[in-house]
Design an enzyme around this catalytic site. Structure first.
Site, PDB file in Angstrom:
ATOM      1  CD  GLU A  58       2.813  -7.830   5.921  1.00 18.97           C
ATOM      2  OE1 GLU A  58       2.044  -8.965   6.215  1.00 18.97           O
ATOM      3  OE2 GLU A  58       2.180  -6.881   5.632  1.00 18.97           O
ATOM      4  CG  ASP A  59       1.725 -11.006   3.675  1.00 17.44           C
ATOM      5  OD1 ASP A  59       2.208 -10.006   3.665  1.00 17.44           O
ATOM      6  OD2 ASP A  59       0.263 -11.312   3.194  1.00 17.44           O
ATOM      7  CG  ASP A  71       3.964  -5.781  -3.865  1.00 17.70           C
ATOM      8  OD1 ASP A  71       4.905  -6.382  -4.656  1.00 17.70           O
ATOM      9  OD2 ASP A  71       3.019  -5.159  -4.376  1.00 17.70           O
ATOM     10  CG  PHE A 108      -1.195 -11.544  -7.230  1.00 17.68           C
ATOM     11  CD1 PHE A 108      -0.949 -10.320  -6.577  1.00 17.68           C
ATOM     12  CD2 PHE A 108      -2.214 -12.234  -6.577  1.00 17.68           C
ATOM     13  CE1 PHE A 108      -1.888  -9.977  -5.595  1.00 17.68           C
ATOM     14  CE2 PHE A 108      -2.720 -12.072  -5.493  1.00 17.68           C
ATOM     15  CZ  PHE A 108      -2.750 -10.805  -5.012  1.00 17.68           C
ATOM     16  CB  VAL A 109       2.885 -15.746  -4.836  1.00 10.53           C
ATOM     17  CG1 VAL A 109       3.686 -15.761  -5.752  1.00 10.53           C
ATOM     18  CG2 VAL A 109       3.164 -14.575  -3.878  1.00 10.53           C
ATOM     19  CG  ASP A 126      -6.074 -12.284   0.142  1.00 12.64           C
ATOM     20  OD1 ASP A 126      -5.068 -11.604   0.487  1.00 12.64           O
ATOM     21  OD2 ASP A 126      -7.076 -11.560  -0.392  1.00 12.64           O
ATOM     22  NE  ARG A 153      -6.856 -14.087   3.820  1.00 14.06           N
ATOM     23  CZ  ARG A 153      -6.006 -12.904   3.479  1.00 14.06           C
ATOM     24  NH1 ARG A 153      -4.964 -12.826   3.731  1.00 14.06           N
ATOM     25  NH2 ARG A 153      -6.764 -11.786   3.312  1.00 14.06           N
TER      26      ARG A 153
HETATM   27  P1  IMP Z   1       3.264  -3.327  -0.234  1.00 14.03           P
HETATM   28  O1  IMP Z   1       2.828  -1.910   0.622  1.00 14.03           O
HETATM   29  O2  IMP Z   1       3.181  -2.819  -1.563  1.00 14.03           O
HETATM   30  O3  IMP Z   1       4.454  -3.758   0.271  1.00 14.03           O
HETATM   31  O4  IMP Z   1       2.142  -4.230   0.054  1.00 14.03           O
HETATM   32  C1  IMP Z   1       2.176  -5.551   0.917  1.00 14.03           C
HETATM   33  C2  IMP Z   1       0.884  -5.852   0.891  1.00 14.03           C
HETATM   34  O5  IMP Z   1       0.296  -6.252  -0.309  1.00 14.03           O
HETATM   35  C3  IMP Z   1       0.919  -7.398   1.314  1.00 14.03           C
HETATM   36  O6  IMP Z   1       1.036  -7.459   3.053  1.00 14.03           O
HETATM   37  C4  IMP Z   1       0.265  -8.292   0.827  1.00 14.03           C
HETATM   38  O7  IMP Z   1      -1.403  -8.275   1.571  1.00 14.03           O
HETATM   39  C5  IMP Z   1      -0.292  -7.419  -0.566  1.00 14.03           C
HETATM   40  N1  IMP Z   1       0.492  -8.316  -1.607  1.00 14.03           N
HETATM   41  C6  IMP Z   1       1.522  -7.806  -2.486  1.00 14.03           C
HETATM   42  N2  IMP Z   1       1.967  -8.724  -3.120  1.00 14.03           N
HETATM   43  C7  IMP Z   1       1.052  -9.609  -3.069  1.00 14.03           C
HETATM   44  C8  IMP Z   1       0.904 -10.943  -3.829  1.00 14.03           C
HETATM   45  O8  IMP Z   1       2.061 -11.410  -4.648  1.00 14.03           O
HETATM   46  N3  IMP Z   1       0.072 -11.656  -3.367  1.00 14.03           N
HETATM   47  C9  IMP Z   1      -0.875 -11.309  -2.452  1.00 14.03           C
HETATM   48  N4  IMP Z   1      -0.645 -10.489  -2.005  1.00 14.03           N
HETATM   49  C10 IMP Z   1       0.258  -9.401  -2.102  1.00 14.03           C
HETATM   50 MG    MG Z   2      -1.310  -8.077   3.623  1.00 15.87          MG
END
Ligand code: IMP
Ligand code: MG
Length: 174
Positions: free
Chosen positions: A97-98, A101, A150-151, A157, A163
């Site tokens: 995963e990227d 969060d 926010f990165v 993206d 991206r």
């Molecule tokens: P989570 O369910 O809140 O952990 O969301 C994770 C998803 O939110 C990631 O796979 C990203 O697609 C998106 N996301 C969270 N933080 C960022 C950020 O700083 N930049 C871009 N996408 C983010």
């Molecule tokens: Mg994502």
């Protein structure tokens, strides 16, 4: 309003760290085959770079998900837009995963993968924002812990843009 991207992690730093993680994964999975599950679209660049650095046999699959609700805050209710092509039974699965969060998306995805009969399911995330965590999700491999900003770049993206940046940056508005 002008928009610019400030470098947070340079291309060299990111690539060096991915190389290290690849070496560690290769050691940890010695003698096994590894099934990488890339979560589209964000993890696509990371998955490719990582896979190239892994020396045990690797197979690849892709899943695309979207979370319901506001786009900047994931709700944890995840819709599978594109499911995996291959079954997971008996496989050593590493979800790539990227970013972790709030952890809501991965919490859902990891339980889903575990319910599909994989031998084991681990998580590798390029980035981790621990300050933002709502659900307790821990990556087995993490590239970098970053502050709550926010990165973009390296697959991540902002409104589908950036991206393709070869580094991780922070979007600034001025
Ligand atoms: P989570 O369910 O809140 O952990 O969301 C994770 C998803 O939110 C990631 O796979 C990203 O697609 C998106 N996301 C969270 N933080 C960022 C950020 O700083 N930049 C871009 N996408 C983010
Ligand atoms: Mg994502």
């Amino acid at each position: 309003m002008a928009e610019r991207v400030e470098v947070l992690l340079s291309e060299e730093e990111v690539n060096a760290r991915i190389r290290q993680i690849g070496e560690q994964i290769s050691r940890d999975y010695e003698g096994k085959e590894l099934h990488l599950v890339c979560i589209l679209k964000g993890a696509s660049f990371f998955t490719c770079e990582l896979a190239k650095r892994i020396t045990v046999p690797v197979s690849l699959d892709f899943m695309s998900v979207s979370s319901y609700g506001a786009s900047s805050e994931s709700s944890g209710v995840v819709k599978i837009v594109k499911d995996l092509d291959e079954p997971l039974e008996g496989k050593h699965v590493l979800v790539v995963e990227d970013i972790v969060d709030t952890g809501r998306t991965l919490d859902y995805l990891l339980s889903l993968m575990r319910s599909r009969g994989a031998e084991d399911v681990k998580l590798c995330a390029l980035l981790d924002k621990p300050d933002r965590r709502v659900v307790d999700v821990k990556a087995d491999y993490t590239g970098f812990q970053i502050p709550d900003e926010f990165v973009v770049g390296y697959g991540l993206d902002y409104a589908q843009r950036y991206r393709n940046l070869p580094y991780i940056g922070v979007v600034k508005f001025d």
